[in-house]
Enzyme design. Structure first.
Site, PDB file in Angstrom:
ATOM      1  N   ALA A 123       0.850  -1.193   0.000  1.00  0.00           N
ATOM      2  CA  ALA A 123       0.000   0.000   0.000  1.00  0.00           C
ATOM      3  C   ALA A 123       0.886   1.244   0.000  1.00  0.00           C
ATOM      4  O   ALA A 123       2.101   1.143   0.155  1.00  0.00           O
ATOM      5  CB  ALA A 123      -0.895   0.010   1.237  1.00  0.00           C
ATOM      6  N   LYS A 124       0.295   2.377  -0.193  1.00  0.00           N
ATOM      7  CA  LYS A 124       1.020   3.642  -0.059  1.00  0.00           C
ATOM      8  C   LYS A 124       0.000   4.735   0.181  1.00  0.00           C
ATOM      9  O   LYS A 124      -1.155   4.612  -0.224  1.00  0.00           O
ATOM     10  CB  LYS A 124       1.795   3.961  -1.347  1.00  0.00           C
ATOM     11  CG  LYS A 124       2.953   4.895  -1.127  1.00  0.00           C
ATOM     12  CD  LYS A 124       4.123   4.145  -0.559  1.00  0.00           C
ATOM     13  CE  LYS A 124       5.401   4.909  -0.555  1.00  0.00           C
ATOM     14  NZ  LYS A 124       6.547   3.992  -0.423  1.00  0.00           N
ATOM     15  N   GLY A 125       0.457   5.801   0.837  1.00  0.00           N
ATOM     16  CA  GLY A 125      -0.431   6.932   1.052  1.00  0.00           C
ATOM     17  C   GLY A 125       0.322   8.216   0.877  1.00  0.00           C
ATOM     18  O   GLY A 125       1.548   8.205   0.702  1.00  0.00           O
TER      19      GLY A 125
END
Ligand code: GLU
Length: 426
Positions: free
Chosen positions: A113-115
């Site tokens: 994931a990444k944000g």
């Protein structure tokens, strides 16, 4: 009104086209199941939020924030939070995909994931940064969690930002939950060795590679590092420690160069006082572009993506290129480097996996409330990085391909096996 002006085309990202093209190329090579292909080409979930926060002058800024979850077949989603003006849905998606490959290639039971938030955090005061971080955390609160998705630092964020995220999350849930983020300060459940791990991991991979290439790492080994942040600075320190000669480093402003070698310890003290590397006694100034083309044994791009392009790929004068940053080499440059045959390239998903590996250790320690010594952590990190390197090397020999392709083959195969055996719901 204030000076914060967001907005850009959400999917318009060079990095996403690059990462998807890499995936498609390798998927074809391994004849990946078409259903798995369709699913892995895009993220599983993507959340866009608008984050309002009060500026010190009383006005309210509104910035776009993101959390993209690419794949969780191997375990909970995992990946950093980036604060940078280039952040958009496309870039965060590309970085989330890279996280899926990264955790899989080193064998962690985690997904990708990444944000991020589309902002230049250097324009904010500490209080503004804190208010923005807390509101962002609150906006994505139902998307993250210790069993679901565990954020960590990335470009533009640090231990303090993680502490505010952990505190906000804990307050809203009603009790203390340190395991919701990694890369936290030690005082609230962070892990020893986490801060240095992204840079240390790059050097561990270099050590594993040197052994295979029958190459000695000593004072004749010259190292050039672009970036003196979380990855670059720690890599410089570790490279010096194992006896290599660090001859050039840089930060956002400029680079410094001394072919006889830079004293990394003194450089740390200098940066602590002056904030930037420029003017370091005994060094000569170079630009970030010039730095990449310096003659050296090992080049470590450890700053932003897309810095090695078709313009400079033919001009590189290194023997080993270890990608400390995420996506530093464009696909066109990658092909040029592959065709040159005189540069041994160690791809990002392998070279910079040290950070997420110690993040995994931090999460495990928090879940057990039982903490390990720094020695244990570094030993375990070495074992994981060394094993991953050997596995990728074996695959590259077997498939007659370079390490980028071999890493992707291993990662995509591992994830697709998990997806196939789990089957499709409902
Ligand atoms: N942001 C780091 C990376 O790109 C670390 C991610 C993590 O620790 O979850 O690998």
């Amino acid at each position: 009104m204030n000076h914060i002006k967001p907005i850009s085309a959400e999917w318009d990202s060079d990095l996403l086209s690059q990462v998807q093209a890499q995936f498609e190329r390798v998927a074809r090579k391994i004849s990946l199941d078409q259903n798995i292909f369709n699913r892995l080409r895009v993220p599983e979930k993507a959340l866009i939020v608008s984050v309002p926060f009060r500026m010190d002058d009383g006005s309210v800024a509104v910035v776009p924030g993101y959390r993209v979850q690419h794949n969780d077949s191997l375990g909970p989603y995992k990946g950093g939070i980036r604060y940078h003006p280039s952040v958009n849905l496309g870039e965060v998606t590309a970085l989330a995909m890279l996280m899926s490959w990264k955790t899989a290639v080193v064998g962690l039971p985690l997904g990708g994931a990444k944000g991020g938030i589309q902002i230049d955090p250097t324009l904010l005061t500490r209080q503004e940064l804190q208010r923005m971080t807390r509101r962002y955390t609150s906006e994505i609160i139902n998307f993250i969690g210790p069993e679901v998705d565990i954020p960590a630092p990335d470009m533009g964020t640090n231990e303090q930002v993680m502490a505010w995220m952990m505190d906000t999350y804990s307050h809203q849930k009603g009790y203390s939950i340190p395991e919701v983020v990694t890369g936290k300060p030690i005082a609230i459940g962070g892990s020893l060795g986490r801060k240095e791990s992204p840079g240390r991991g790059v050097i561990y991979i270099l050590m594993a590679a040197a052994e295979k290439l029958k190459m000695k790492l000593d004072q004749k080994t010259t190292v050039v590092i672009q970036g003196f942040g979380q990855v670059g600075a720690a890599a410089a320190r570790k490279a010096e420690k194992i006896g290599c000669r660090v001859i050039a480093v840089s930060d956002v402003k400029s680079g410094i160069y001394n072919p006889k070698g830079l004293d990394v310890k003194k450089l740390f003290a200098w940066v602590e006082k002056k904030k930037f590397v420029q003017g370091f006694p005994g060094s000569e100034r170079v630009t970030n572009e010039e730095l990449l083309e310096l003659p050296c044994t090992v080049l470590i791009p450890a700053a932003t993506g897309g810095v090695i392009t078709k313009k400079n790929a033919a001009k590189l004068k290194c023997k080993i290129l270890a990608e400390g940053a995420n996506g530093p080499t464009t696909n066109e440059a990658d092909k040029i480097i592959h065709d040159r045959k005189d540069i041994f390239l160690i791809p990002d998903i392998l070279a910079n996996a040290g950070g997420v590996t110690v993040s995994y250790f931090e999460w495990v320690q928090d879940l057990q409330n039982f903490f390990w010594s720094e020695k244990e952590i570094n030993k375990k990190l070495w074992e994981i990085m060394n094993r991953a390197f050997h596995e990728v090397w074996e695959t590259s020999q077997k498939e007659k391909c370079n390490l980028r392709t071999a890493s992707l083959i291993r990662a995509i195969t591992k994830i697709s096996q998990a997806m196939l055996v789990r089957g499709l719901f409902p």
